[in-house]
Design a protein around this motif. Structure first.
Motif, mmCIF file in Angstrom:
data_model
loop_
_atom_site.group_PDB
_atom_site.id
_atom_site.type_symbol
_atom_site.label_atom_id
_atom_site.label_comp_id
_atom_site.label_asym_id
_atom_site.label_seq_id
_atom_site.Cartn_x
_atom_site.Cartn_y
_atom_site.Cartn_z
ATOM 1 N N GLY A 75 50.361 38.559 41.784
ATOM 2 C CA GLY A 75 49.920 37.475 42.541
ATOM 3 C C GLY A 75 49.679 36.113 41.711
ATOM 4 O O GLY A 75 49.895 36.207 40.593
ATOM 5 N N THR A 192 51.030 36.779 49.010
ATOM 6 C CA THR A 192 50.277 37.548 49.670
ATOM 7 C C THR A 192 49.439 36.976 50.887
ATOM 8 O O THR A 192 49.033 37.860 51.558
ATOM 9 C CB THR A 192 49.052 38.206 48.653
ATOM 10 O OG1 THR A 192 48.471 36.756 48.084
ATOM 11 C CG2 THR A 192 49.862 38.663 47.146
ATOM 12 N N ARG A 201 49.799 42.342 45.787
ATOM 13 C CA ARG A 201 49.842 41.405 44.718
ATOM 14 C C ARG A 201 51.184 40.821 44.259
ATOM 15 O O ARG A 201 51.852 41.504 43.433
ATOM 16 C CB ARG A 201 49.066 41.786 43.398
ATOM 17 C CG ARG A 201 47.969 42.900 43.728
ATOM 18 C CD ARG A 201 46.707 41.773 44.285
ATOM 19 N NE ARG A 201 46.438 40.458 43.619
ATOM 20 C CZ ARG A 201 46.411 39.499 44.195
ATOM 21 N NH1 ARG A 201 46.581 39.356 45.649
ATOM 22 N NH2 ARG A 201 46.291 38.345 43.530
#
Length: 338
Positions: A75, A192, A201
């Motif tokens: 992420g 995301t 993520r």
């Protein structure tokens, strides 16, 4: 801000009927994503690539860069912390209000932080600067010329441009064309929000090889899991048609804003994307709980953004039906005596 973000649906014991607190694309083709993940499920029985190498190569191919210009992350947030770690103790410029994780990451690594209000913004010199384009929480759009001016004015300062929401803002210009001329530029991409996979993520960082290598030294092996790697490659190759339909979305947002502004005690703020701030006479900390308890509606209390207070909340544009749910719920709120 481990527990301070808007989408705290995970800790609610109330059935949430409409979640306006998250900026994730609400109308994604989830069946396609499930199918890809199901076909790759056996990957969980083996270790993933230590640095998501095949995903990095695909990112480099898509952006016409070399793998040494790319860093994969768990992420976008992991990338912010890696950058802050690589620049530990430096002087960092942070426009406000903006995404709180920049400040949190810099605090963890003992940065000297200088907060500059977005309103009447004037850039300052430092070692590092974070900007979000479009900006979270208010949807402010940074012109590419404005960003290039900062890069030119402060060539010794590394500028991090977070483009996590750029697929929701048709007037925002990506900064990728500036990479060739500015070795002090880093660009963060999240996969995301635009592809609606926040639970998986996945994100990546683009920049000059020297900067990327400086940050890479602080990474950990296997931070990106095997399913995220495979789905990420699929989306880079085939996912363009899965991105938000911004024309339709922003038309719906215009109707949503108009209806909201007609309610006494509520005023929406200008935004270049599908999410926006609302100023209200209510205490949004209380309003959030009332909406959740009485209507099953979740909004983002924005009082914990630096530069805002308890009279601001953020909402994302959802379906017409859900937008109307919020409008009708807010109409039922009595205007507080202040």
């Amino acid at each position: 801000m481990l527990n301070g973000h808007g989408d705290d649906i995970y800790k609610s014991n109330i059935n949430v009927k409409a979640n306006f607190s998250t900026n994730v694309w609400y109308d994604a083709e989830t069946d396609i994503l499930r199918s890809v993940l199901t076909n790759q499920l056996d990957k969980i029985f083996h270790y993933p690539e230590p640095a998501a190498e095949s995903f990095v190569h695909e990112v480099a191919r898509i952006h016409n860069l070399q793998p040494q210009n790319v860093l994969a992350g768990n992420g976008a947030t992991e990338l912010f912390y890696l950058i802050a770690h690589a620049f530990e103790g430096c002087k960092t410029i942070l426009p406000t209000p903006s995404f709180a994780e920049y400040e949190d990451a810099c605090t963890l690594y003992h940065h000297q932080q200088v907060f500059v209000p977005l309103k009447d913004f004037e850039s300052q010199s430092g070692d590092l600067m974070f900007i979000c384009n479009p900006n979270n929480p208010n949807g402010h759009i940074w012109d590419r010329e404005e960003i290039e001016h900062i890069l030119q004015q402060y060539p010794e300062m590394t500028l991090v441009v977070d483009e996590s929401f750029i697929d929701f803002a048709p007037t925002a210009q990506p900064c990728e064309p500036l990479l060739a001329d500015y070795p002090n530029l880093l660009i963060v991409h999240s996969m995301t929000k635009n592809y609606a996979i926040p639970g998986l993520r996945l994100g990546y960082l683009l920049g000059h090889a020297t900067l990327i290598e400086r940050i890479r030294r602080f990474t950990h092996p296997w931070s990106v899991n095997a399913l995220a790697i495979e789905l990420g490659k699929f989306l880079l190759r085939n996912g363009k048609y899965l991105l938000p339909d911004t024309e339709r979305l922003l038309k719906r947002k215009a109707h949503f804003v108009q209806a909201l502004d007609e309610i006494p005690g509520f005023t929406s703020l200008e935004s270049g994307t599908s999410f926006f701030l609302v100023h209200t006479l209510h205490d949004t900390r209380v309003l959030k709980q009332q909406l959740l308890k009485n209507f099953g509606i979740l909004i983002r209390d924005a009082s914990n953004f630096r530069g805002l207070n308890e009279h601001y909340f953020r909402v994302n544009t959802l379906s017409e039906e859900k937008n109307n749910m919020l409008i009708n719920a807010l109409k039922s709120m009595p205007i507080p005596d202040l």
